[in-house]
Design a protein around this motif. Structure first.
Motif, PDB file in Angstrom:
ATOM      1  N   MET A 435       0.831  -1.206   0.000  1.00 29.04           N
ATOM      2  CA  MET A 435       0.000   0.000   0.000  1.00 29.04           C
ATOM      3  C   MET A 435       0.866   1.258   0.000  1.00 29.04           C
ATOM      4  O   MET A 435       0.661   2.177  -0.802  1.00 29.04           O
ATOM      5  N   TYR A 436       1.856   1.297   0.883  1.00 29.02           N
ATOM      6  CA  TYR A 436       2.730   2.473   0.966  1.00 29.02           C
ATOM      7  C   TYR A 436       3.598   2.613  -0.287  1.00 29.02           C
ATOM      8  O   TYR A 436       3.846   3.726  -0.767  1.00 29.02           O
ATOM      9  N   LEU A 437       4.063   1.502  -0.829  1.00 33.50           N
ATOM     10  CA  LEU A 437       4.872   1.560  -2.049  1.00 33.50           C
ATOM     11  C   LEU A 437       4.044   2.084  -3.229  1.00 33.50           C
ATOM     12  O   LEU A 437       4.534   2.882  -4.037  1.00 33.50           O
ATOM     13  N   LEU A 438       2.786   1.659  -3.314  1.00 25.38           N
ATOM     14  CA  LEU A 438       1.906   2.155  -4.378  1.00 25.38           C
ATOM     15  C   LEU A 438       1.610   3.641  -4.195  1.00 25.38           C
ATOM     16  O   LEU A 438       1.502   4.393  -5.167  1.00 25.38           O
ATOM     17  N   ALA A 439       1.476   4.077  -2.942  1.00 27.28           N
ATOM     18  CA  ALA A 439       1.257   5.501  -2.674  1.00 27.28           C
ATOM     19  C   ALA A 439       2.482   6.313  -3.097  1.00 27.28           C
ATOM     20  O   ALA A 439       2.353   7.391  -3.679  1.00 27.28           O
ATOM     21  N   LEU A 440       3.680   5.779  -2.820  1.00 23.65           N
ATOM     22  CA  LEU A 440       4.909   6.451  -3.260  1.00 23.65           C
ATOM     23  C   LEU A 440       5.023   6.462  -4.780  1.00 23.65           C
ATOM     24  O   LEU A 440       5.566   7.401  -5.369  1.00 23.65           O
ATOM     25  N   LYS A 441       4.502   5.418  -5.409  1.00 20.51           N
ATOM     26  CA  LYS A 441       4.489   5.362  -6.883  1.00 20.51           C
ATOM     27  C   LYS A 441       3.635   6.493  -7.445  1.00 20.51           C
ATOM     28  O   LYS A 441       3.924   7.047  -8.505  1.00 20.51           O
ATOM     29  N   ASN A 442       2.560   6.847  -6.731  1.00 20.15           N
ATOM     30  CA  ASN A 442       1.723   7.976  -7.147  1.00 20.15           C
ATOM     31  C   ASN A 442       2.363   9.317  -6.817  1.00 20.15           C
ATOM     32  O   ASN A 442       2.273  10.264  -7.586  1.00 20.15           O
TER      33      ASN A 442
END
Length: 849
Positions: A435-442
């Protein structure tokens, strides 16, 4: 703000501008505004012309500074008529008087004398009655502006536009402005002054959807008569007060004009009119986004209580679309209403909650308040882990947009930034780390690069894939030498074994981030020493770079001059994996490209399918769509041997989507062997929804104050109804698998420019609409080896309509309206892929037949 350039030319000027004592200068004046398409004839303009007489005389002159003069200006004999050439039948101004159009009070105010302080050709102050309507004072400012000049030919910059526009150029609106003033002076007296200014606005993705505002003014000296004598006084202000104590300085800048809309529908009326067009079965039609845009206008004017009333009295089938619209309105009232309406502590209503979050992610003008609301939501009680994940992922998208707006240091943004950067290391739960990695991807924070680099080398394949694909979205300048070394370690497995899709993702980033000669050479030398299908994938990738002339192609050609890197053994590898890029559309306005990357396991089962669509306009690139299907651990179904490093992978298949630069929460088809088997026997073949809803794509609002004192209001909005779904079917009986990505969409873009006073309004509306379908299907037959793979990417025939309408309206209710449209059918097509695929498809369908 945009600068408007005015070019002023002085002709026959022997001295500075002046008005003589004891004389009355009688001028004719006209101000005209016309609205049309840029290519339209002025004869067909919508608009109006105000003409009058203007008397100017000297009231007072500064005895110390002769060029500082106080002038008395009076407008009389006012007429209002159409700007275009119209027949009597279509001319709403025919037979109307100025008093019937303006009203007695406004006409009297317009013809009431006002004063202007004129110094060195510049208007320093304007004196009028404060209680006069703003429209009237603006028209007086327009007359006074005809006296403005500079004493030397050249350019003068005026900051005059206010605008509200999208962050992304590809989906935005471009504007051009020009203004030219020609003034003739004779012995310091203005003989004539002519102004022409144009403002053109066009949609970047389709420049034919454009409007033009043409404003003209003319002041011409008719005769000079005997006039009043100047008066004595200390300064201009005291002179004005002594002559008329009702006059006061009202400023030279135009005022906002508030016009009341008589008979305009309220929110509930608009909702009743459009709700049937927003039902689920209508979402693939252009009427859906058109109704969405109509509703959006009403929502932006509505109060919180009005919005809540509509939300609470809405049927279940259309409520998701209403949530899209309310969130997209992006007003304090709409945000407060939707947050009160949705209860995130409950597991019920998950679809509505996710639709709200996605609409936040696509917000055209996100605010700190919106991000703060999601932050509070993430820290409170949320009934669904999926919604918790989506909340954090979308916070990353809002963070990026706010930083692009220059709001990266506001308190909420700083707080969320710290939360996301610390997030992956703050938990041991795999789903939360993702979840946090995907948020950083955004978010694409520069500070996020070290965090993503760390997780790129993780032993968990999902972490590595997300981290590496996130790095690929960054500007190549942020991919440091240390990060490149890490990516090369992964690809070449210097420290440990990695999954194929992780290595392939690392290779993609290396090749797209200004690779060095040795990096490219080592990638080419690896071909032939990789797992069977990965050999073919890397070979296809290199060939695609060369064929499509990607940035790395020159360096690849240079490396290929070395026969050790480029030889038959290396470049004759067979397999079904592929990488292919092509053009979807190439117009004068936008270039749309696609690429399809597919990686298989040695057993013939799909490992990763990645489809991307990009739009490029005005040197800006938009990642319009990415749909990735990943699968692993399926070898047990067909009694095959897994590839190196993938022996212990759990059975899994899922889909991830990135839409308009926003990464969405991935969806899972199945996870674990038991889940796989249960779903295999219950598979209906129906696709799983990835994203469905209404999105505000274009959102441009702007006010253009015209020199005449009138104001043009421009609004361009684009709405998209979209339905993306995907599925995966596996038949052990027929030993065949099929993955599909189905994209359905309807797009409507409408641009509206109006000049709306409190006595007459005129407008032009342009737009276009279309409905389209794009399907991507991959069929794999693994009944024998080598297995057969057929990829199909089909675009159906779709309609495309362009519209233009014009209107004029008087307070009496008289209205002129005209509308034209042009329809065409754009032929469908199957997008080309490599020749091997075409040959394979023939075999697959021959066998099926």
């Amino acid at each position: 703000f945009l600068p408007l350039t005015s070019l002023i030319i002085l002709i026959c000027a022997s001295a500075g501008p002046q008005i003589d004592n004891d004389k009355l200068y009688k001028y004719s004046y006209s101000a005209e505004v016309g609205l049309n398409r840029p290519t339209g004839s002025t004869r067909g303009n919508a608009g109006f012309r105000i003409s009058s007489d203007v008397d100017i005389s000297l009231v007072w002159r500064n005895s110390e500074i002769q060029d500082e003069q106080l002038l008395r200006v009076q407008i009389s004999n006012v007429q209002v008529e159409s700007a275009g050439k119209r027949s009597r039948k279509h001319n709403i101004f025919q037979g109307s008087s100025a008093e019937s159009i303006l009203g007695k009070v406004r006409l009297e105010a317009l013809q009431r004398p006002f004063m202007v302080l004129w110094k060195m050709g510049k208007i320093r102050s304007l004196y009028a009655q404060k209680a006069e309507p703003a429209t009237i004072k603006n028209l007086k400012r327009g007359v006074a502006s005809m006296l403005m000049m500079q004493l030397k030919s050249g350019k003068m910059l005026e900051i005059r536009w206010s605008r509200w526009d999208l962050l992304h150029t590809v989906l935005g609106v471009s504007g051009k402005s020009a203004s030219e003033t020609v003034i003739t002076l004779e012995n310091g007296i203005i003989k004539s002054s002519d102004v022409e200014e144009t403002h053109t606005l066009s949609v970047n993705a389709h420049h034919k959807a454009a409007t033009k505002v043409l404003s003209r003014q003319s002041l011409t000296l008719k005769k000079i008569e005997v006039g009043p004598a100047e008066v004595a006084g200390k300064d201009a202000a005291s002179v004005v007060k002594s002559l008329d104590d009702k006059l006061m300085s009202v400023g030279v800048m135009g005022e906002k004009v508030k016009t009341k809309c008589k008979g305009c529908p309220n929110l509930m009326d608009t909702w009743k009119a459009v709700r049937s067009q927003l039902e689920l079965d209508s979402l693939s039609k252009a009427e859906a986004p058109k109704s969405f845009l109509m509703l959006l206008h009403s929502l932006r004017k509505a109060s919180k209580s009005e919005i809540l009333t509509v939300l609470r009295n809405c049927s279940k089938t259309v409520l998701p679309q209403l949530v899209d619209a309310v969130t997209s309105a992006q007003t304090p009232s709409s945000l407060a209403a939707i947050l009160e309406f949705l209860d995130f502590s409950k597991k019920e209503g998950l679809m509505l909650q996710e639709r709200f979050l996605y609409a936040c992610g696509f917000a055209s003008h996100p605010t700190e308040n919106m991000l703060h609301s999601l932050l509070e939501l993430s820290q409170g009680k949320i009934g669904s882990t999926d919604i918790k994940e989506s909340t954090v992922i979308i916070m990353g998208a809002l963070l990026r947009k706010l930083c692009l707006k220059g709001a990266c240091e506001v308190p909420t943004v700083v707080k969320v930034k710290e939360m996301l950067l610390a997030g992956p290391d703050s938990t041991q739960v795999e789903s939360e780390i993702q979840m946090y990695l995907l948020a950083l991807k955004n978010a694409l924070l520069p500070e996020g690069v070290p965090v993503l680099a760390k997780y790129a080398e993780s032993e968990v394949g999902a972490f590595s894939t997300i981290a590496i694909t996130a790095l690929q979205r960054y500007n190549p300048e942020l991919i440091t030498p240390e990060v490149k070394k890490m990516l090369n370690r992964i690809y070449h497995q210097n420290q440990r074994i990695y999954e194929k899709n992780v290595r392939a993702a690392a290779a993609d980033v290396i090749m797209s981030s200004s690779p060095s000669y040795m990096e490219v050479k080592n990638l080419l030398l690896s071909i032939g020493h990789l797992p069977h299908e990965m050999n073919k994938y890397m070979l296809s990738k290199v060939q695609d770079i060369l064929r499509f002339e990607m940035p790395a192609c020159k360096l690849v050609r240079q490396v290929m001059k070395d026969m050790v890197s480029h030889n038959y053994d290396r470049f004759s590898k067979t397999g079904s994996s592929s990488a292919f890029s092509g053009f979807m559309a190439r117009t004068a306005d936008v270039t749309c490209t696609y690429n399809l990357d597919i990686l298989y396991s040695g057993s013939g089962t799909l490992r990763r399918s990645n489809m991307n669509i990009y739009g490029q306009s005005n040197n800006a690139l938009l990642h319009g769509l990415q749909v990735t299907i990943e699968a692993q651990g399926l070898e047990s179904l067909i009694a095959a041997t897994p590839d190196e490093g993938e022996e212990d992978l759990e059975s899994f298949a899922g889909m991830s989507a990135l839409l308009f630069d926003v990464q969405l929460r991935p969806v899972t088809f199945f996870k674990g062997y038991s889940d796989l088997m249960s779903k295999m026997f219950s598979m209906s073949g129906d696709p799983i929804n990835v994203v469905k809803g209404l999105i505000l794509l274009t959102d441009h609002s702007q006010v253009i104050p015209l020199q005449s004192g009138l104001r043009a209001n421009a609004e361009f909005q684009g709405g998209l109804a979209i339905d993306i779904s995907g599925g995966m079917e596996i038949s052990l009986w027929y030993r065949e698998s099929k993955t599909s990505v189905n994209n359905r969409g309807a797009l409507v873009v409408i641009g509206n420019v109006t000049v709306d006073t409190d006595f007459v309004s005129a407008g032009v509306e342009v737009g276009f609409e279309t409905e389209a379908t794009l399907d991507f299907i991959t069929t794999v037959q693994f009944s024998e080896y080598p297995f057969l793979v057929c990829m199909q990417m089909d675009k159906t025939t779709f309609p495309f309509r362009e519209m233009v309408s014009k209107q004029e309206k008087l307070p009496s209710g008289q209205t002129f309206f005209s509308k034209k449209s042009r329809d065409q059918l754009v032929p469908g097509s199957e997008f080309p892929l490599h020749q091997e695929n075409s040959n394979m498809c023939k075999k697959v369908f021959e066998q099926a037949w």
